[in-house]
Design a protein around this motif. Structure first.
Motif, mmCIF file in Angstrom:
data_model
loop_
_atom_site.group_PDB
_atom_site.id
_atom_site.type_symbol
_atom_site.label_atom_id
_atom_site.label_comp_id
_atom_site.label_asym_id
_atom_site.label_seq_id
_atom_site.Cartn_x
_atom_site.Cartn_y
_atom_site.Cartn_z
ATOM 1 N N UNK A 16 -13.692 -7.511 -2.829
ATOM 2 C CA UNK A 16 -13.580 -6.556 -1.723
ATOM 3 C C UNK A 16 -12.226 -6.631 -1.010
ATOM 4 N N UNK A 17 -11.754 -7.845 -0.763
ATOM 5 C CA UNK A 17 -10.457 -7.990 -0.094
ATOM 6 C C UNK A 17 -9.334 -7.465 -0.977
ATOM 7 N N UNK A 18 -9.385 -7.777 -2.259
ATOM 8 C CA UNK A 18 -8.344 -7.302 -3.180
ATOM 9 C C UNK A 18 -8.411 -5.785 -3.331
ATOM 10 N N UNK A 19 -9.628 -5.243 -3.347
ATOM 11 C CA UNK A 19 -9.780 -3.791 -3.461
ATOM 12 C C UNK A 19 -9.205 -3.103 -2.236
ATOM 13 N N UNK A 20 -9.491 -3.643 -1.046
ATOM 14 C CA UNK A 20 -8.943 -3.055 0.174
ATOM 15 C C UNK A 20 -7.429 -3.058 0.161
ATOM 16 N N UNK A 21 -6.846 -4.175 -0.244
ATOM 17 C CA UNK A 21 -5.386 -4.264 -0.300
ATOM 18 C C UNK A 21 -4.813 -3.268 -1.308
ATOM 19 N N UNK A 22 -5.501 -3.120 -2.436
ATOM 20 C CA UNK A 22 -5.024 -2.200 -3.473
ATOM 21 C C UNK A 22 -5.081 -0.757 -2.998
ATOM 22 N N UNK A 23 -6.158 -0.383 -2.313
ATOM 23 C CA UNK A 23 -6.286 1.001 -1.837
ATOM 24 C C UNK A 23 -5.237 1.290 -0.770
ATOM 25 N N UNK A 24 -5.014 0.340 0.130
ATOM 26 C CA UNK A 24 -3.988 0.559 1.155
ATOM 27 C C UNK A 24 -2.597 0.653 0.534
ATOM 28 N N UNK A 25 -2.361 -0.161 -0.487
ATOM 29 C CA UNK A 25 -1.080 -0.065 -1.187
ATOM 30 C C UNK A 25 -0.943 1.284 -1.880
ATOM 31 N N UNK A 26 -2.052 1.763 -2.433
ATOM 32 C CA UNK A 26 -2.013 3.077 -3.073
ATOM 33 C C UNK A 26 -1.710 4.173 -2.055
ATOM 34 N N UNK A 27 -2.348 4.119 -0.897
ATOM 35 C CA UNK A 27 -2.090 5.114 0.127
ATOM 36 C C UNK A 27 -0.631 5.073 0.584
ATOM 37 N N UNK A 28 -0.083 3.865 0.670
ATOM 38 C CA UNK A 28 1.334 3.763 1.000
ATOM 39 C C UNK A 28 2.211 4.383 -0.068
ATOM 40 N N UNK A 29 1.801 4.183 -1.323
ATOM 41 C CA UNK A 29 2.560 4.769 -2.431
ATOM 42 C C UNK A 29 2.506 6.299 -2.366
ATOM 43 N N UNK A 30 1.352 6.849 -2.036
ATOM 44 C CA UNK A 30 1.224 8.306 -1.927
ATOM 45 C C UNK A 30 2.142 8.835 -0.825
ATOM 46 N N UNK A 31 2.200 8.152 0.303
ATOM 47 C CA UNK A 31 3.101 8.577 1.374
ATOM 48 C C UNK A 31 4.556 8.534 0.929
ATOM 49 N N UNK A 32 4.893 7.506 0.120
ATOM 50 C CA UNK A 32 6.255 7.440 -0.416
ATOM 51 C C UNK A 32 6.534 8.614 -1.344
ATOM 52 N N UNK A 33 5.512 8.994 -2.131
ATOM 53 C CA UNK A 33 5.689 10.162 -3.003
ATOM 54 C C UNK A 33 5.958 11.413 -2.176
ATOM 55 N N UNK A 34 5.214 11.589 -1.085
ATOM 56 C CA UNK A 34 5.394 12.753 -0.221
ATOM 57 C C UNK A 34 6.792 12.746 0.392
#
Length: 575
Positions: A437-455
């Protein structure tokens, strides 16, 4: 001698390949596989390597046979002393007794032959006591130098360890003295051993005990017939008459055992006859490796295939899980519940969608006003989406772990592996790792950060900079995230309309800012990045299963090297 040294080196190489734990799991007939391995190890250690090191060493004649056949009585009678304990209680031979001339004691106490058995000196009459796992050495003057008799446990003992030891001792012999009786000579267990002697060309003599005088001729004739039919024609056969002995410890009369004693003495006195016994048994044992070792290699490959199957099961379980996650991205399930509620907060009232087709510009202005007048609804939507994706990852990982454990439990090898892994390990395997769960949360937040970088990267273009700025990076990032999950294959009824509108609305807004091709590219890149992160999470979780089988069992090249070693032994041969 140089040729025999090369042969010994080939045998030592073969022996090293047998030191691995070749059959750790219950795959196929693992008990038979381990027995074959133990027999090969034993014959190399107990007979082939010692005999090649000392071709002229004393002959070892193992006295073997069925329960109550009179082996110990025969050994005492040939030795002319009470060296081993006969009796009516079974099993009587708890530890093997080796009887030899005093001149040969040093050879047998040096543990060159049967190195796995500790030595104890002295016969029964001398107070020598043989415990299980020991070899009792009893020196007697009655046996000629150059010959030893070994009283083995019963081949059909009720004690498994005794049966295994009997087979081990027979495999270590230069000569088998096989003892049976007039009442039991046709039993199957003795003949299974006799056929092994035939297959390995082991020097052999049969002692037929307790033969009634009136039945001597027909019984001897019938046993001779059986020997011929089983490929053992010409085997020396000695018949011992049925006699009433005064006690259990009494010996057979000297004249009764004299033919056997004379024949054995002749083998030690006649160097040519003795060499022929050694060569015949040694050559037969070496030749048998040509079939026994490749057979072992086949069994090794079966073990490796079974272990690989367990690994493949775990891999497949997590591949299926990845497919389930992909389906979860496509079927719209993430747009239910909390995400739907936060989406409605994000865009305002539902009647905005009805005006969308003709008034995209107006809607954009309205949204900008909404964004500025409310407390960051894009953040609330992003948090709800984050929570939904995390839940999907956890459910996917739990299902994969449960699927893998269930598939392992359906196989004997899997049950064996889980049992050997212990409750502490196997008990946790059925669910995702505690830290997932902790690793999944970190991964999803990192993904959301990556999406913002794409934008940000896409919005840096001069043509889209102004349009992107009017909405804000965070809001556009959330819309890209929603676009990743916008297919609605799994939603029905009112939710279908809402989720469908969600997909259309987010798509139209994004196209108004970036253009349709850029939106497709952004969405695809965001989706693939999330898949890679989830795949890494699942691979890490799967590693718990893979680690249990990695390095387990024989090395990949073991079967091939066993066959090569057997071929090398055959090519060098005995000079």
């Amino acid at each position: 001698m140089a040729g025999n040294d090369r042969l010994r080196a080939a045998l030592e190489s073969l022996r090293r390949h047998l030191d691995q734990d070749l059959f750790p799991l219950e795959i196929g007939d693992a008990a038979a596989d381990r027995r074959v391995l133990a027999e090969l190890r034993g014959q190399l250690d107990d007979y082939l390597l010692p005999r090649l090191s000392a071709i002229d060493a004393p002959l070892l004649a193992v006295v073997g046979g069925s329960t109550g056949a009179g082996k110990s009585t025969l050994v005492n009678s040939l030795a002319g002393a009470l060296v081993t304990e006969p009796g009516v209680l079974r099993p009587t031979t708890l530890a093997p007794t080796l009887v030899c001339n005093p001149a040969d004691v040093a050879w047998f106490t040096a543990a060159t032959v049967l190195p796995g058995l500790a030595r104890v000196t002295g016969g029964v009459a001398d107070g020598g006591r043989g415990e299980p796992g020991t070899l009792r050495i009893a020196p007697v003057d009655a046996l000629p130098p150059g010959l030893a008799l070994l009283d083995a446990p019963d081949i059909d003992s009720v004690v498994t360890a005794n049966r295994e030891l009997a087979a081990q001792l027979l495999a270590a012999a230069d000569l088998w003295l096989f003892v049976t009786t007039a009442a039991r000579y046709a039993d199957e267990v003795p003949w299974s051993f006799l056929r092994v002697a035939r297959e390995r060309s082991t020097a052999l003599a049969v002692i037929l005990q307790r033969v009634p005088a009136e039945a001597r001729e027909p019984v001897v004739a019938d046993l001779t017939r059986l020997l011929n039919e089983n490929g053992l024609g010409g085997t020396p056969l000695f018949a011992v008459p049925e006699l009433e002995l005064p006690s259990e410890r009494a010996r057979l009369p000297a004249d009764v055992v004299q033919p056997i004693a004379t024949w054995l003495a002749g083998l030690t006195v006649d160097a040519k006859a003795r060499a022929e016994v050694v060569r015949r048994t040694l050559t037969g044992a070496l030749d048998s490796l040509g079939t026994r070792v490749p057979d072992l290699a086949d069994r090794v490959e079966r073990q490796r295939a079974g272990i690989a199957e367990l690994r493949d099961i775990a891999v497949k379980a997590y591949d299926v899980a990845m497919s389930a996650f992909d389906e979860g991205m496509r079927d719209g399930r993430l747009l239910r519940g909390e995400v739907l509620a936060r989406w409605q907060d994000f865009v305002g009232t539902g009647d905005l969608m009805r005006a969308l087709e003709s008034r995209v510009g107006w809607l954009r202005d309205r949204l900008v006003a909404v964004f500025r007048g409310r407390p960051a609804p894009d953040k609330e939507l992003r948090i709800a989406l984050e929570s939904g994706v995390e839940s999907l990852i956890r459910a996917t990982a739990d299902a994969a772990a449960e699927r893998a454990v269930e598939a392992w439990l359906a196989l004997p090898a899997g049950r064996d592996l889980l049992e050997k892994s212990g409750v502490a390990v196997s008990g946790r395997l059925g669910r995702a790792s505690p830290d997932l769960p902790a690793r999944a949360g970190a991964a999803v937040r990192a993904w959301q950060g990556h999406v913002l970088d794409l934008v940000r990267s896409e919005g840096a273009d001069r043509r889209t900079l102004a349009r992107a700025a009017s909405f804000g990076v965070n809001s556009l990032g959330v819309l890209i995230m929603l676009a990743v999950f916008s297919t609605t294959g799994g939603i029905t009824g009112i939710e279908l309309g809402i989720a469908g509108g969600t997909g259309v609305l987010s798509q139209k807004l994004l196209e108004a800012v970036f253009g349709d091709q850029a939106v497709r590219t952004l969405t695809q890149r965001a989706r693939e990045d999330l898949r890679q992160r989830v795949r890494a999470l699942l691979d890490e979780d799967r590693a718990r299963f893979v680690s249990l089988v990695e390095g387990l069992g024989p090395a990949p090249e073991t079967a091939a090297r066993l066959r090569e070693a057997a071929k090398a032994v055959q090519e060098r041969g005995l000079l």
